[in-house]
Design a protein around this motif. Structure first.
Motif, short mmCIF file in Angstrom:
data_model
loop_
_atom_site.label_atom_id
_atom_site.label_comp_id
_atom_site.label_asym_id
_atom_site.label_seq_id
_atom_site.Cartn_x
_atom_site.Cartn_y
_atom_site.Cartn_z
N GLY A 440 0.81 -1.21 0.00
CA GLY A 440 0.00 0.00 0.00
C GLY A 440 0.84 1.25 0.00
N LEU A 441 2.05 1.16 0.54
CA LEU A 441 2.97 2.30 0.52
C LEU A 441 3.58 2.47 -0.85
N TYR A 442 4.01 1.36 -1.47
CA TYR A 442 4.64 1.42 -2.79
C TYR A 442 3.76 0.65 -3.77
N VAL A 443 2.82 1.36 -4.36
CA VAL A 443 1.74 0.71 -5.10
C VAL A 443 2.10 0.35 -6.53
N PHE A 444 3.21 0.87 -7.04
CA PHE A 444 3.56 0.62 -8.43
C PHE A 444 4.68 -0.41 -8.54
N ASP A 445 4.71 -1.11 -9.67
CA ASP A 445 5.69 -2.18 -9.87
C ASP A 445 6.97 -1.64 -10.50
N ASN A 446 7.52 -0.61 -9.89
CA ASN A 446 8.73 0.01 -10.43
C ASN A 446 9.97 -0.80 -10.08
N THR A 447 10.99 -0.61 -10.88
CA THR A 447 12.30 -1.19 -10.59
C THR A 447 13.28 -0.07 -10.27
N LEU A 448 14.42 -0.45 -9.68
CA LEU A 448 15.40 0.51 -9.19
C LEU A 448 16.61 0.57 -10.11
N ALA A 449 17.16 1.76 -10.26
CA ALA A 449 18.38 1.96 -11.02
C ALA A 449 19.20 3.05 -10.35
N GLY A 450 20.42 3.25 -10.82
CA GLY A 450 21.27 4.32 -10.33
C GLY A 450 21.80 5.12 -11.50
N ILE A 451 21.69 6.45 -11.42
CA ILE A 451 22.20 7.33 -12.47
C ILE A 451 23.12 8.38 -11.85
N GLU A 452 23.98 8.95 -12.66
CA GLU A 452 24.91 9.97 -12.19
C GLU A 452 24.42 11.36 -12.58
N LEU A 453 24.36 12.25 -11.59
CA LEU A 453 23.98 13.64 -11.81
C LEU A 453 25.02 14.57 -11.21
N THR A 454 25.11 15.75 -11.77
CA THR A 454 25.95 16.78 -11.16
C THR A 454 25.11 17.60 -10.18
N GLY A 455 25.80 18.41 -9.38
CA GLY A 455 25.10 19.28 -8.45
C GLY A 455 24.16 20.23 -9.16
N ALA A 456 24.60 20.78 -10.29
CA ALA A 456 23.75 21.69 -11.05
C ALA A 456 22.51 20.97 -11.57
N GLN A 457 22.69 19.74 -12.04
CA GLN A 457 21.55 18.97 -12.54
C GLN A 457 20.60 18.61 -11.42
N LEU A 458 21.14 18.31 -10.24
CA LEU A 458 20.30 18.00 -9.08
C LEU A 458 19.45 19.20 -8.70
N ARG A 459 20.05 20.39 -8.75
CA ARG A 459 19.28 21.58 -8.43
C ARG A 459 18.14 21.77 -9.44
N ASP A 460 18.44 21.57 -10.72
CA ASP A 460 17.39 21.66 -11.75
C ASP A 460 16.28 20.66 -11.45
N TYR A 461 16.68 19.47 -11.06
CA TYR A 461 15.72 18.39 -10.76
C TYR A 461 14.78 18.82 -9.63
N LEU A 462 15.36 19.36 -8.57
CA LEU A 462 14.55 19.77 -7.42
C LEU A 462 13.66 20.96 -7.75
N GLU A 463 14.17 21.89 -8.54
CA GLU A 463 13.34 23.03 -8.94
C GLU A 463 12.15 22.56 -9.77
N TYR A 464 12.39 21.59 -10.65
CA TYR A 464 11.31 21.04 -11.46
C TYR A 464 10.28 20.36 -10.55
N SER A 465 10.75 19.59 -9.57
CA SER A 465 9.84 18.92 -8.66
C SER A 465 8.99 19.93 -7.89
N ALA A 466 9.59 21.08 -7.54
CA ALA A 466 8.89 22.09 -6.73
C ALA A 466 7.76 22.77 -7.48
N ARG A 467 7.60 22.51 -8.78
CA ARG A 467 6.44 23.01 -9.52
C ARG A 467 5.14 22.47 -8.93
N TYR A 468 5.26 21.39 -8.21
CA TYR A 468 4.11 20.71 -7.59
C TYR A 468 3.33 21.62 -6.64
#
Length: 658
Positions: A440-468
């Motif tokens: 019930g906590l994790y309702v989707f059948d997703n799989t896990l992976a690991g990707i490499e990001l830079t600090g600048a890309q991480l900031r972009d990622y978080l700013e995009y998420s904050a559109r919520y």
């Protein structure tokens, strides 16, 4: 995979000319007019019965929108039987529009632990008992790989369609493209052509299962091609099953410059189509009428998801000229909704030994105890504050990826994790935690992976998420309810709602989100181990496959280097981790990484302590909703979604899973 594609369109049409098994042999005296009935469902997502496996209880009776219940195929069966009895089985066509094989622990067991269930495919069994005439392929049909889809197709008595999903080796449809059904209306034979197309988003969301094996063509041009062929072969009525939603305003391309949703375009641009049955977005839109390419009105209808309703379309036909002619002047009145909440369960369907056995086995599975929790934990406020229950997910994800990277060149790079609040109602009780709680906590059948990001890309990622979050006034108290209900979450951006499953928190770094500021200026104090994150600093992000492959449209992730991907299911990793530890204790994993503010507070405070975040309004209830991933997740699902896990939404559940 066994190809069930059509060697030629003409051959496909010829194969479909035989009457359905439901067709009666009795012949009434011909009359000059009568109605052809099209019954349809969509985004069932494994809901055979009115049972919430995550709560181990029946869905509570409700007439309210997306929470309408009772639901399930056992009640769809009642509706279909009643309509056939009232109007004559040989005048009724019964169709489903996809997203069948993912969405509940029942479908999970069917895909991953089939030995725990009966030998017969449970979802094929349910569809065969009702007697569907054709079934479309949804995006969540690909979640478990082509082998699972093929197993379902082999046991399904109805043709499985998806004209725009082609085998890369042959260029031909993977399964079926069309079918031609013969019905008897007012004593006259009527040929009903059916085309199936699906959203091209699956090429992105299930890339690991599909890349190099199948490709996705433009659903509009593909439907136009096959509809013309059906008309040429004598179809009196043409129906397009389109596993996608209505066209969006200013859509972003999802794959090869194609949008995720194009049902409106299909209705407007496909020559010869009479009815478009859409889905994927987990909406209940009984009737939308547009001007078609052939000079007449075209109906679009979307049944409610999770087998909550059946779209009942009655097409008036005239036979005065000796051939069936459609009365297009009445298109706006063709469709009505028949809700499963209004009917009783079909006892013969519910008592089927295969379905009953599989349901019982699933109930037993979800009630297996995996660990004990030292305290109760809830997701109720996880979209507006860092919570232990989401950190439980993030810690397992990050630890898994870090362990897998030991001995590689990536060892030692900080591992962070993205986590989404899929549900506002999931919880762990104090004491025994069962599989149903984690599922019930994790309702989707997703799989896990690991990707490499830079600090600048991480900031972009978080700013995009904050559109919520909706922008609020400085100093305002945060209201966790959705924007549609007057709150500050699930903001509407460019006419599209950002659902909970498309909001990401990131564990392993600290930051605050000032939602009094415009998007692009909201992430404050982004730090790692007390030091500001630099633009060129490297991170490994533990990420789910839906997000990594482009679900939600996050920046950088689709082009980021993939450092690890063994396609391990996140839900199972959570179950295994909890089982191994035996105890779930927040002190082992909970670290406050982020908070919301409307006044600019952030890390580090002058005295080295965490500043007090802006309070949320506890008097404004969060809207529970249900996971819907269109991509999701019902993927969503937009489980679907989602959208709705419906996919990951997804629920369509988006639209996964997410």
């Amino acid at each position: 995979m066994r190809l069930r594609h059509l060697a030629a369109i003409g051959a496909a049409v010829a194969m479909g000319l035989s009457a359905s098994p439901m067709t009666s042999t009795a012949q009434a005296a011909p009359t000059d007019s009568g109605d052809l009935t099209i019954l349809s469902t969509t985004d069932i997502h494994g809901h055979v019965f009115n049972w919430d496996y995550f709560k181990d209880a029946a869905f509570a009776d409700s007439t309210k929108g997306s929470s309408s219940a009772p639901l399930g195929m056992s009640r769809v069966s009642t509706i279909v039987k009643d309509v056939r009895a009232q109007r004559g089985a040989d005048s009724v066509v019964t169709l489903d529009n996809g997203d069948i094989l993912q969405g509940t622990p029942l479908t999970y067991l069917a895909a991953k632990q089939p030995d725990t269930l009966a030998s017969e495919d449970v979802m094929a069994r349910a569809f065969n008992l009702i007697g569907y005439d054709a079934v479309n392929t949804g995006n969540h049909e690909f979640n478990y790989g082509l082998g699972r889809l093929d197993s379902f197709a082999k046991q399904l008595k109805a043709p499985l369609l998806a004209a725009n999903v082609v085998d890369t080796a042959t260029g031909k449809p993977l399964d079926g493209a069309t079918t031609m059904l013969t019905r008897t209306v007012a004593g006259h034979q009527v040929k009903v052509g059916v085309v199936g197309v699906t959203t091209p988003g699956s090429a992105v969301w299930d890339k690991a299962n599909l890349d190099g094996k199948v490709d996705f063509l433009d659903p509009v041009t593909t439907a136009d091609q096959y509809a013309a062929s059906l008309r040429a072969a004598g179809a009196d009525v043409v129906v397009v099953l389109a596993h996608m939603g209505l066209d969006e305003t200013n859509p972003s391309p999802i794959y090869k410059n194609l949008p995720e949703n194009a049902a409106t375009s299909i209705a407007q641009k496909v020559h010869g189509v009479d009815v478009v049955i859409d889905g994927h977005t987990h909406q209940d839109v009984v009737s939308t009428v547009v001007d078609g390419a052939s000079g007449h009105k075209v109906l679009i209808t979307q049944p409610d998801y999770w087998a909550r309703s059946v779209s009942d379309v009655r097409i008036p036909l005239s036979f005065a000229s000796g051939k069936a002619a459609v009365n297009y002047g009445s298109v706006a009145t063709w469709a009505t909704a028949k809700y499963t909440r209004d009917v009783a369960e079909d006892s013969s369907f519910a008592s089927d030994p295969v379905l009953a056995t599989d349901h019982k086995a699933t109930v037993s599975y979800v009630n297996s105890v995996v660990a004990k929790s030292t305290t109760a934990m809830s997701t109720e406020k996880s979209m507006v504050e860092d919570t232990p229950i989401l950190d439980f997910i993030g810690s397992v994800e990050a630890r898994t990826v870090a362990d897998k990277l030991k001995g590689t060149k990536y060892e030692g790079i900080p591992v962070i994790a993205q986590v989404s609040p899929f549900s506002r109602t999931a919880s762990f009780p104090q004491g025994d935690v069962k599989i149903k709680d984690i599922a019930g906590l994790y309702v989707f059948d997703n799989t896990l992976a690991g990707i490499e990001l830079t600090g600048a890309q991480l900031r972009d990622y978080l700013e995009y998420s904050a559109r919520y979050f909706r922008q609020v006034s400085p100093g305002a108290t945060v209201n966790p309810a959705p924007q549609a209900d007057g709150g500050d979450t699930q903001a509407v951006v460019d006419g599209k709602t950002i659902w909970d499953y498309n909001y990401d928190a990131v564990t392993g770094v600290t930051y605050s989100i000032d939602i009094s500021k415009p998007v692009g200026q909201r992430i404050l104090g982004l730090s790692w181990q007390g030091k500001p994150v630099t633009d060129d600093q490297k991170f490994i992000m533990a990420i789910n496959n839906y997000r990594m492959n482009g679900g939600g449209g996050y920046p950088h992730v689709t082009s980021a280097p993939v450092v690890w991907n063994e396609i391990l299911e996140i839900r199972q990793l959570l179950i295994d981790s909890a089982s191994k530890a035996g105890t779930i204790d927040p002190k082992d994993f909970f670290v406050k990484d982020w908070f919301l503010t409307t006044t600019g507070e952030t890390w580090p405070a002058g005295d080295g302590t965490t500043p007090t975040p802006t309070p949320t309004n506890p008097g404004t209830p969060s809207k529970p909703g249900e996971p819907s991933q269109p991509g999701k997740p019902s993927q969503p699902g937009k489980p679907s979604q989602p959208g709705k896990p419906s996919q990951p939404g997804r629920p369509g559940l988006p639209h996964t899973g997410v």
